[in-house]
Design a protein around this motif. Structure first.
Motif, PDB file in Angstrom:
ATOM      1  N   MET A  69     -20.216 -32.422 -15.578  1.00 25.90           N
ATOM      2  CA  MET A  69     -19.541 -31.443 -16.431  1.00 25.90           C
ATOM      3  C   MET A  69     -18.711 -30.450 -15.622  1.00 25.90           C
ATOM      4  O   MET A  69     -17.663 -29.990 -16.083  1.00 25.90           O
ATOM      5  N   THR A  70     -19.157 -30.138 -14.415  1.00 26.24           N
ATOM      6  CA  THR A  70     -18.363 -29.265 -13.547  1.00 26.24           C
ATOM      7  C   THR A  70     -17.032 -29.929 -13.229  1.00 26.24           C
ATOM      8  O   THR A  70     -15.973 -29.300 -13.291  1.00 26.24           O
ATOM      9  N   ASN A  71     -17.065 -31.198 -12.904  1.00 22.75           N
ATOM     10  CA  ASN A  71     -15.826 -31.929 -12.630  1.00 22.75           C
ATOM     11  C   ASN A  71     -14.966 -32.061 -13.875  1.00 22.75           C
ATOM     12  O   ASN A  71     -13.743 -31.899 -13.809  1.00 22.75           O
ATOM     13  N   ASN A  72     -15.589 -32.329 -15.021  1.00 20.87           N
ATOM     14  CA  ASN A  72     -14.822 -32.415 -16.269  1.00 20.87           C
ATOM     15  C   ASN A  72     -14.057 -31.118 -16.515  1.00 20.87           C
ATOM     16  O   ASN A  72     -12.890 -31.129 -16.890  1.00 20.87           O
ATOM     17  N   ARG A  73     -14.742 -29.998 -16.316  1.00 15.63           N
ATOM     18  CA  ARG A  73     -14.125 -28.693 -16.555  1.00 15.63           C
ATOM     19  C   ARG A  73     -12.989 -28.444 -15.577  1.00 15.63           C
ATOM     20  O   ARG A  73     -11.883 -28.069 -15.963  1.00 15.63           O
ATOM     21  N   ASN A  75     -11.259 -30.544 -13.925  1.00 12.78           N
ATOM     22  CA  ASN A  75     -10.166 -31.489 -14.132  1.00 12.78           C
ATOM     23  C   ASN A  75      -9.540 -31.345 -15.517  1.00 12.78           C
ATOM     24  O   ASN A  75      -8.609 -32.071 -15.844  1.00 12.78           O
ATOM     25  N   GLY A  76     -10.069 -30.424 -16.323  1.00 12.00           N
ATOM     26  CA  GLY A  76      -9.501 -30.156 -17.634  1.00 12.00           C
ATOM     27  C   GLY A  76      -9.614 -31.317 -18.605  1.00 12.00           C
ATOM     28  O   GLY A  76      -8.731 -31.514 -19.438  1.00 12.00           O
ATOM     29  N   CYS A  77     -10.689 -32.088 -18.514  1.00 13.58           N
ATOM     30  CA  CYS A  77     -10.835 -33.277 -19.356  1.00 13.58           C
ATOM     31  C   CYS A  77     -11.572 -32.942 -20.652  1.00 13.58           C
ATOM     32  O   CYS A  77     -12.798 -32.839 -20.671  1.00 13.58           O
ATOM     33  N   THR A  78     -10.805 -32.811 -21.715  1.00 12.72           N
ATOM     34  CA  THR A  78     -11.377 -32.457 -23.014  1.00 12.72           C
ATOM     35  C   THR A  78     -12.284 -33.559 -23.552  1.00 12.72           C
ATOM     36  O   THR A  78     -13.335 -33.276 -24.130  1.00 12.72           O
ATOM     37  N   TYR A  79     -11.888 -34.802 -23.366  1.00  7.54           N
ATOM     38  CA  TYR A  79     -12.698 -35.930 -23.842  1.00  7.54           C
ATOM     39  C   TYR A  79     -14.067 -35.935 -23.167  1.00  7.54           C
ATOM     40  O   TYR A  79     -15.097 -35.958 -23.830  1.00  7.54           O
ATOM     41  N   CYS A  80     -14.074 -35.932 -21.840  1.00  7.95           N
ATOM     42  CA  CYS A  80     -15.348 -36.033 -21.116  1.00  7.95           C
ATOM     43  C   CYS A  80     -16.225 -34.797 -21.301  1.00  7.95           C
ATOM     44  O   CYS A  80     -17.448 -34.913 -21.315  1.00  7.95           O
ATOM     45  N   MET A  81     -15.616 -33.631 -21.446  1.00  6.48           N
ATOM     46  CA  MET A  81     -16.432 -32.440 -21.667  1.00  6.48           C
ATOM     47  C   MET A  81     -17.155 -32.548 -23.001  1.00  6.48           C
ATOM     48  O   MET A  81     -18.349 -32.246 -23.092  1.00  6.48           O
ATOM     49  N   SER A 160     -12.694 -41.329 -14.949  1.00  6.98           N
ATOM     50  CA  SER A 160     -12.624 -41.111 -16.397  1.00  6.98           C
ATOM     51  C   SER A 160     -11.675 -39.979 -16.753  1.00  6.98           C
ATOM     52  O   SER A 160     -10.886 -40.099 -17.703  1.00  6.98           O
ATOM     53  N   ASN A 161     -11.718 -38.880 -16.021  1.00  6.00           N
ATOM     54  CA  ASN A 161     -10.857 -37.738 -16.341  1.00  6.00           C
ATOM     55  C   ASN A 161      -9.387 -38.124 -16.241  1.00  6.00           C
ATOM     56  O   ASN A 161      -8.598 -37.813 -17.139  1.00  6.00           O
ATOM     57  N   TYR A 162      -9.015 -38.808 -15.184  1.00  8.23           N
ATOM     58  CA  TYR A 162      -7.621 -39.189 -15.009  1.00  8.23           C
ATOM     59  C   TYR A 162      -7.199 -40.224 -16.047  1.00  8.23           C
ATOM     60  O   TYR A 162      -6.083 -40.174 -16.563  1.00  8.23           O
ATOM     61  N   THR A 163      -8.083 -41.156 -16.358  1.00  2.00           N
ATOM     62  CA  THR A 163      -7.783 -42.134 -17.405  1.00  2.00           C
ATOM     63  C   THR A 163      -7.515 -41.432 -18.725  1.00  2.00           C
ATOM     64  O   THR A 163      -6.542 -41.738 -19.429  1.00  2.00           O
ATOM     65  N   ASN A 164      -8.363 -40.472 -19.071  1.00  2.00           N
ATOM     66  CA  ASN A 164      -8.184 -39.755 -20.332  1.00  2.00           C
ATOM     67  C   ASN A 164      -6.898 -38.946 -20.359  1.00  2.00           C
ATOM     68  O   ASN A 164      -6.247 -38.850 -21.396  1.00  2.00           O
ATOM     69  N   THR A 181     -11.648 -27.325 -25.262  1.00  2.00           N
ATOM     70  CA  THR A 181     -10.263 -27.300 -24.799  1.00  2.00           C
ATOM     71  C   THR A 181     -10.221 -26.800 -23.360  1.00  2.00           C
ATOM     72  O   THR A 181     -10.973 -25.902 -22.980  1.00  2.00           O
ATOM     73  N   ALA A 182      -9.346 -27.386 -22.607  1.00  2.11           N
ATOM     74  CA  ALA A 182      -9.269 -27.087 -21.167  1.00  2.11           C
ATOM     75  C   ALA A 182      -8.945 -25.638 -20.890  1.00  2.11           C
ATOM     76  O   ALA A 182      -9.363 -25.105 -19.864  1.00  2.11           O
ATOM     77  N   ASP A 183      -8.238 -24.969 -21.780  1.00  2.00           N
ATOM     78  CA  ASP A 183      -7.886 -23.585 -21.497  1.00  2.00           C
ATOM     79  C   ASP A 183      -9.069 -22.640 -21.681  1.00  2.00           C
ATOM     80  O   ASP A 183      -8.955 -21.456 -21.409  1.00  2.00           O
ATOM     81  N   GLN A 184     -10.234 -23.179 -22.109  1.00  2.04           N
ATOM     82  CA  GLN A 184     -11.425 -22.329 -22.239  1.00  2.04           C
ATOM     83  C   GLN A 184     -11.834 -21.777 -20.893  1.00  2.04           C
ATOM     84  O   GLN A 184     -12.212 -20.625 -20.790  1.00  2.04           O
ATOM     85  N   SER A 185     -11.832 -22.627 -19.872  1.00  5.25           N
ATOM     86  CA  SER A 185     -12.233 -22.158 -18.552  1.00  5.25           C
ATOM     87  C   SER A 185     -12.030 -23.261 -17.532  1.00  5.25           C
ATOM     88  O   SER A 185     -12.905 -24.066 -17.324  1.00  5.25           O
ATOM     89  N   VAL A 186     -10.898 -23.286 -16.905  1.00  2.00           N
ATOM     90  CA  VAL A 186     -10.641 -24.289 -15.881  1.00  2.00           C
ATOM     91  C   VAL A 186     -10.716 -23.677 -14.491  1.00  2.00           C
ATOM     92  O   VAL A 186     -10.705 -24.365 -13.496  1.00  2.00           O
ATOM     93  N   ALA A 187     -10.894 -22.385 -14.422  1.00  3.00           N
ATOM     94  CA  ALA A 187     -11.012 -21.732 -13.112  1.00  3.00           C
ATOM     95  C   ALA A 187     -12.328 -22.118 -12.452  1.00  3.00           C
ATOM     96  O   ALA A 187     -13.282 -22.462 -13.126  1.00  3.00           O
ATOM     97  N   ALA A 188     -12.354 -22.062 -11.153  1.00  2.59           N
ATOM     98  CA  ALA A 188     -13.566 -22.402 -10.398  1.00  2.59           C
ATOM     99  C   ALA A 188     -14.673 -21.435 -10.743  1.00  2.59           C
ATOM    100  O   ALA A 188     -15.800 -21.735 -10.779  1.00  2.59           O
TER     101      ALA A 188
END
Length: 188
Positions: A69-73, A75-81, A160-164, A181-188
């Protein structure tokens, strides 16, 4: 925009059909990610194989989801999150842990927080880590093998993130309740 087919066992290339069949048996449905990846038998096999390998790591289900989930966030992957939020809930992972991972906020448990921070570092620094970062992770109770297993989890999510992102994979009904949504929190 290139449209990707969300394959079924009937439309998938021959080399992908057996994997889609096994996924459907395991989950009761074929997640759209796997159905999209089926376009390339090599891609869907690689993803399924790395998933199985990562599950064999010494990490608990909670620790695995922290890495994923850290990587999903990041990488901004809405599907995987959304998918992993659902999976985490099904695995009995505490709601406050899931929420913190979705938001990118600190975990209360010091060892789990060390894992989350290390997963952030591996992702954002592309594996170019400082010795102090590695030592802090080891001091939290993890091992050199754990470092490599974090890299496996990061690699798994990269696929998966890049595929999505490329395919704009539609979110399955099973994951809709955990839309993110990725804009929720993509910062480290």
């Amino acid at each position: 925009m290139t449209n990707y087919t969300v394959h079924s066992q009937d439309t998938a290339p021959e080399g992908s059909k057996a994997i889609l069949e096994s996924v459907e048996k395991a989950y009761g449905f074929t997640p759209n990610l796997m159905a999209v990846m089926a376009e390339s038998p090599a891609a869907v096999e690689a993803y399924a194989t790395v998933a199985g390998i990562f599950e064999k790591s010494a990490f608990s289900p909670t620790e695995q989801q922290i890495i994923l989930m850290t990587n999903n966030r990041l990488n901004g992957c809405t599907y995987c999150m959304a998918a992993h939020s659902t999976i985490s809930g099904m695995q009995g992972i505490a709601a406050n842990v899931i929420e913190a991972l979705r938001d990118g906020t600190e975990l209360a448990d010091a060892k789990l927080e060390a894992l989350r921070v290390f997963a952030v570092q591996v992702n954002t620094q592309r594996g170019v880590l400082e010795n102090a970062q590695i030592e802090a992770f080891l001091a939290a109770g993890y091992t050199k093998a754990s470092i490599l297993d974090v890299i496996i989890g990061t690699s798994f999510k990269l696929m998966s993130n890049y595929t999505n992102h490329v395919a704009q994979t539609p979110l399955d009904d099973a994951f809709q309740a955990n839309t993110w949504t990725a804009d929720q929190s993509v910062a480290a």
